[in-house]
Design an enzyme around this catalytic site. Structure first.
Site, mmCIF file in Angstrom:
data_model
loop_
_atom_site.group_PDB
_atom_site.id
_atom_site.type_symbol
_atom_site.label_atom_id
_atom_site.label_comp_id
_atom_site.label_asym_id
_atom_site.label_seq_id
_atom_site.Cartn_x
_atom_site.Cartn_y
_atom_site.Cartn_z
ATOM 1 N N HIS A 17 0.800 -1.378 -0.084
ATOM 2 C CA HIS A 17 0.084 -0.101 -0.079
ATOM 3 C C HIS A 17 0.819 1.151 -0.024
ATOM 4 O O HIS A 17 0.505 2.319 -0.620
ATOM 5 C CB HIS A 17 -1.006 0.159 1.293
ATOM 6 C CG HIS A 17 -1.912 -1.171 1.281
ATOM 7 N ND1 HIS A 17 -2.096 -1.934 2.477
ATOM 8 C CD2 HIS A 17 -2.955 -1.309 0.522
ATOM 9 C CE1 HIS A 17 -2.984 -2.742 2.155
ATOM 10 N NE2 HIS A 17 -3.754 -2.325 1.165
ATOM 11 N N LYS A 41 -17.497 -6.630 7.974
ATOM 12 C CA LYS A 41 -16.096 -7.152 7.385
ATOM 13 C C LYS A 41 -15.493 -8.045 8.456
ATOM 14 O O LYS A 41 -14.521 -8.633 7.956
ATOM 15 C CB LYS A 41 -15.206 -6.267 6.421
ATOM 16 C CG LYS A 41 -15.772 -6.315 5.092
ATOM 17 C CD LYS A 41 -14.506 -5.723 4.309
ATOM 18 C CE LYS A 41 -14.537 -5.799 2.821
ATOM 19 N NZ LYS A 41 -13.358 -5.207 2.002
ATOM 20 N N ARG A 90 -1.824 -5.515 -8.462
ATOM 21 C CA ARG A 90 -0.543 -6.421 -8.312
ATOM 22 C C ARG A 90 -0.304 -7.398 -9.385
ATOM 23 O O ARG A 90 0.458 -7.715 -9.851
ATOM 24 C CB ARG A 90 -0.801 -7.207 -7.099
ATOM 25 C CG ARG A 90 -0.482 -6.371 -5.738
ATOM 26 C CD ARG A 90 -1.005 -7.270 -4.768
ATOM 27 N NE ARG A 90 -2.338 -7.444 -4.670
ATOM 28 C CZ ARG A 90 -3.026 -7.901 -3.524
ATOM 29 N NH1 ARG A 90 -2.532 -8.139 -2.526
ATOM 30 N NH2 ARG A 90 -4.401 -8.274 -3.860
ATOM 31 N N SER A 128 -2.840 -7.790 2.813
ATOM 32 C CA SER A 128 -3.225 -7.755 4.181
ATOM 33 C C SER A 128 -3.417 -9.121 4.543
ATOM 34 O O SER A 128 -3.257 -9.383 5.737
ATOM 35 C CB SER A 128 -4.302 -6.780 4.408
ATOM 36 O OG SER A 128 -3.724 -5.398 4.016
HETATM 37 O O1 PNS Z 1 -8.595 -2.859 0.414
HETATM 38 P P1 PNS Z 1 -10.019 -3.204 -0.392
HETATM 39 O O2 PNS Z 1 -10.755 -4.150 0.419
HETATM 40 O O3 PNS Z 1 -9.560 -3.849 -1.727
HETATM 41 O O4 PNS Z 1 -10.817 -2.063 -0.667
HETATM 42 C C1 PNS Z 1 -11.998 -2.225 -1.321
HETATM 43 C C2 PNS Z 1 -12.704 -0.789 -1.380
HETATM 44 C C3 PNS Z 1 -13.081 -0.129 0.130
HETATM 45 C C4 PNS Z 1 -12.179 0.303 -2.114
HETATM 46 C C5 PNS Z 1 -14.482 -1.017 -1.958
HETATM 47 O O5 PNS Z 1 -14.910 -2.330 -1.467
HETATM 48 C C6 PNS Z 1 -15.343 0.324 -1.741
HETATM 49 O O6 PNS Z 1 -14.943 1.143 -2.218
HETATM 50 N N1 PNS Z 1 -16.410 -0.034 -0.803
HETATM 51 C C7 PNS Z 1 -17.152 0.971 -0.564
HETATM 52 C C8 PNS Z 1 -18.621 0.540 -0.915
HETATM 53 C C9 PNS Z 1 -18.838 0.884 -2.604
HETATM 54 O O7 PNS Z 1 -18.514 2.180 -2.950
HETATM 55 N N2 PNS Z 1 -19.078 -0.166 -2.995
HETATM 56 C C10 PNS Z 1 -19.082 -0.176 -4.622
HETATM 57 C C11 PNS Z 1 -17.764 -0.469 -5.348
HETATM 58 S S1 PNS Z 1 -17.802 -0.674 -6.875
#
Ligand code: PNS
Length: 165
Positions: A17, A41, A90, A128
């Site tokens: 990150h 989560k 990645r 993570s």
């Molecule tokens: O670190 P991650 O878990 O890959 O991050 C994912 C994240 C937080 C970017 C994504 O799940 C997100 O934006 N969640 C907020 C809810 C949302 O907007 N969902 C629609 C995404 S297309």
């Protein structure tokens, strides 16, 4: 000032990150690292712990701010005047998933652009989830996370081991 958001779960933040932050931050007047608050989560680290670990990790980066959000990312972006989302990629699996999210976000908020940042090769296998798994089994994660995060992972893994002893 051009602003961007780097959203994620960051449970916990890794050197992968940080590599993305280091590459993206110079491109913007401000890069907001935004932590998703989603208790459903069941993260290892609660929101305040994750924010604290990120603040510690990005302390030396100018123009990087740390924030939290819940709900839709597009709503957070609209409310914050942000029109660019940074995401690290990645490998091809990430790319496939990220493409779907980028298209969905743009369908919900037409002004939003997603910028994919390829993670440097040395972090291409770091996540993570994997560092938590290694830490849970007593492995050494100090190459993959900051010292502050390594200590937090070791303490959490020890707490879990004691609970199950
Ligand atoms: O670190 P991650 O878990 O890959 O991050 C994912 C994240 C937080 C970017 C994504 O799940 C997100 O934006 N969640 C907020 C809810 C949302 O907007 N969902 C629609 C995404 S297309």
């Amino acid at each position: 000032m051009r602003k961007a958001v780097y959203p994620g779960t960051f449970d916990p933040i890794t050197l992968g990150h940080l590599d993305v932050i280091a590459q993206a931050a110079p491109l913007f007047g401000e890069l907001v690292v935004a932590v998703l608050h989603n208790p459903a989560k069941r993260p290892w680290f609660d929101l305040d712990e994750r924010l604290e670990m990120i603040r510690d990790a990005v302390a030396s980066f100018p123009h990087v701010r740390v924030d939290a959000f819940s709900g839709l990312l597009v709503d957070y972006c609209r409310a914050s005047g942000i029109e660019c989302v940074v995401r690290g990629v990645r490998n091809h699996v990430d790319l496939q998933n990220e493409m779907a999210m980028a298209h969905m976000n743009r369908a919900l908020y037409g002004d939003l652009v997603t910028l994919f940042v390829p993670t440097s090769p040395e972090w291409s296998f770091v996540s993570s989830s994997l560092v938590k798994d290694v830490a849970m089994h007593g492995g050494d994660v100090t190459r993959f996370v900051t010292p502050r995060v390594a200590r937090a992972l070791a303490a959490r893994a020890e707490g879990m081991a004691n609970r199950h002893a």
